[in-house]
Design a protein around this motif. Sequence first.
Motif, short mmCIF file in Angstrom:
data_model
loop_
_atom_site.label_atom_id
_atom_site.label_comp_id
_atom_site.label_asym_id
_atom_site.label_seq_id
_atom_site.Cartn_x
_atom_site.Cartn_y
_atom_site.Cartn_z
N GLY A 201 29.94 28.48 47.80
CA GLY A 201 30.70 29.71 47.57
C GLY A 201 30.08 30.61 46.52
N THR A 220 35.38 29.91 50.93
CA THR A 220 35.41 31.35 51.24
C THR A 220 35.01 31.55 52.69
OG1 THR A 220 34.77 31.84 48.96
CG2 THR A 220 34.51 33.61 50.56
N ASP A 222 34.46 34.49 55.53
CA ASP A 222 34.32 35.94 55.77
C ASP A 222 33.99 36.10 57.25
OD1 ASP A 222 33.74 38.65 55.75
OD2 ASP A 222 32.46 38.53 53.96
N THR A 235 38.07 38.67 54.61
CA THR A 235 37.70 37.42 53.91
C THR A 235 38.94 36.79 53.32
OG1 THR A 235 35.59 38.40 53.25
CG2 THR A 235 36.23 36.37 52.15
N ARG A 236 39.07 35.50 53.51
CA ARG A 236 40.11 34.73 52.82
C ARG A 236 39.43 33.58 52.09
NH1 ARG A 236 42.42 38.66 53.24
NH2 ARG A 236 44.37 39.12 54.30
N THR A 237 39.91 33.30 50.89
CA THR A 237 39.44 32.12 50.15
C THR A 237 40.60 31.14 50.09
OG1 THR A 237 37.87 33.41 48.84
CG2 THR A 237 38.54 31.27 47.95
N GLU A 326 36.87 44.39 48.76
CA GLU A 326 36.45 42.99 48.75
C GLU A 326 35.79 42.54 47.44
OE1 GLU A 326 33.08 42.04 51.36
OE2 GLU A 326 33.26 44.04 52.20
N GLY A 328 34.80 39.96 44.43
CA GLY A 328 34.52 38.53 44.41
C GLY A 328 33.96 38.11 43.07
N TYR A 330 31.27 35.01 41.65
CA TYR A 330 30.36 33.96 42.13
C TYR A 330 29.71 33.29 40.93
CZ TYR A 330 31.25 37.09 45.96
OH TYR A 330 31.91 37.89 46.87
N CYS A 337 34.67 32.95 44.96
CA CYS A 337 35.77 33.36 45.82
C CYS A 337 35.68 34.86 46.08
CB CYS A 337 37.12 33.02 45.21
SG CYS A 337 37.45 33.82 43.66
N ARG A 338 36.24 35.27 47.19
CA ARG A 338 36.29 36.70 47.54
C ARG A 338 37.54 36.90 48.40
NH1 ARG A 338 31.66 37.02 49.45
NH2 ARG A 338 31.85 36.87 51.71
#
Length: 371
Positions: A201, A220, A222, A235-237, A326, A328, A330, A337-338
């Motif tokens: 991720g 994550t 996308d 995108t879902r985390t 979006e 995120g 990192y 996560c995003r």
Amino acid sequence: MNYQERLQGVRRILAERGLQGCIVSSPENIRYLSGFSAGADGWLFVDNDVCAVLTDGRYWAQVAQQCPQAELIEYRSHADGCWAKCLAAWLKKRAWQGKLGFESCIVYDVYASMAENLADMQGLVSLGSDLDGLRLLKSAEEIDLIRKAAEIADLGWREAVKTMRVGMTENAFCAALEYHMKLAGASKTSFDTIVASGPNGAYPHAGVTERPFAEGELITVDFGAVYQGYCSDITRTVWLGTLDEKSQNILRVVRKAHDTALEAVRPGYRGFEVDKIARDIITEAGFGEAFSHSLGHGVGLAVHEAPGLRKESQTLLQAGMLVTIEPGIYLPGVGGCRIEDLTALTETGREVLSRSPYQELGQIHPAEAFD
Ligand code: ZN
Ligand code: ZN
């Protein structure tokens, strides 16, 4: 689709640039201007009188069906040599003369072949990416198709997430998600799906690996669907089991940045201003360096198109544009996560097209977000 009106847009650009015609080569612009869906294997010639699709015999029936309003230039590679030679012969037959524009997205070999075969013209002039600007504002009909593409992604996610479990590989989940999007009506995915679990991720554009999901790590995902040529992007985390405090913290920060920017975005803002709303929240939380990309981008026939929501974007947002939000975070070696949603700007604000719920902290399975 009103192709005549779209072609008028091209003709306005040609007039402004002092050109008499142009060659369109980006598959998205070919589709936008003619309806021909296999633009990667064709070319479009547009001048003040005609819009002509040049392609080989595999597509002639398709052109007749998809673009009855356009002229067909039949290209036979064995007889005509390269496509530019075929176009040159067609122009010669019409005694066409003038300055020709072309799009800058072509590769050098294509340019060289155009320069060689169209040397009789009064000049070849790069239009840069000017024609892309015609696609910036979407019609209601286009927004309907993108809404449908977003709905298909949501339906795919809803079904796929039920199958998510510890030990399932990124690959297997990706297959389930793409399968369910296809069942829901996707012709293909908008781009290569990203399923980035645990330390993977940390790479915003990680692909998909055989890594199995473990308990308590961020995952994550996308993804997007294509419907009648139009893309969606979301995108879902999510996670399985309980998240540690550090993961919960970055997720909270990203969620706050996402929600704040999504509630704010509306016509009247410039691209950089919306980026700043989210970026300030992430920076204040101490993760500014870990938000390594822009806040969002336009979506349409291409999954990444104008307008950009990034530091240097001066584009004034208007009703009819579509953007993703979006943010995120990192963290190399740890994870990331995003959260991404796709939104259409309206006169009064926005309509969020991606509807999948978020997994709230404390829930034990991502599918429960739908309950
Ligand atoms: Zn995305
Ligand atoms: Zn995106």
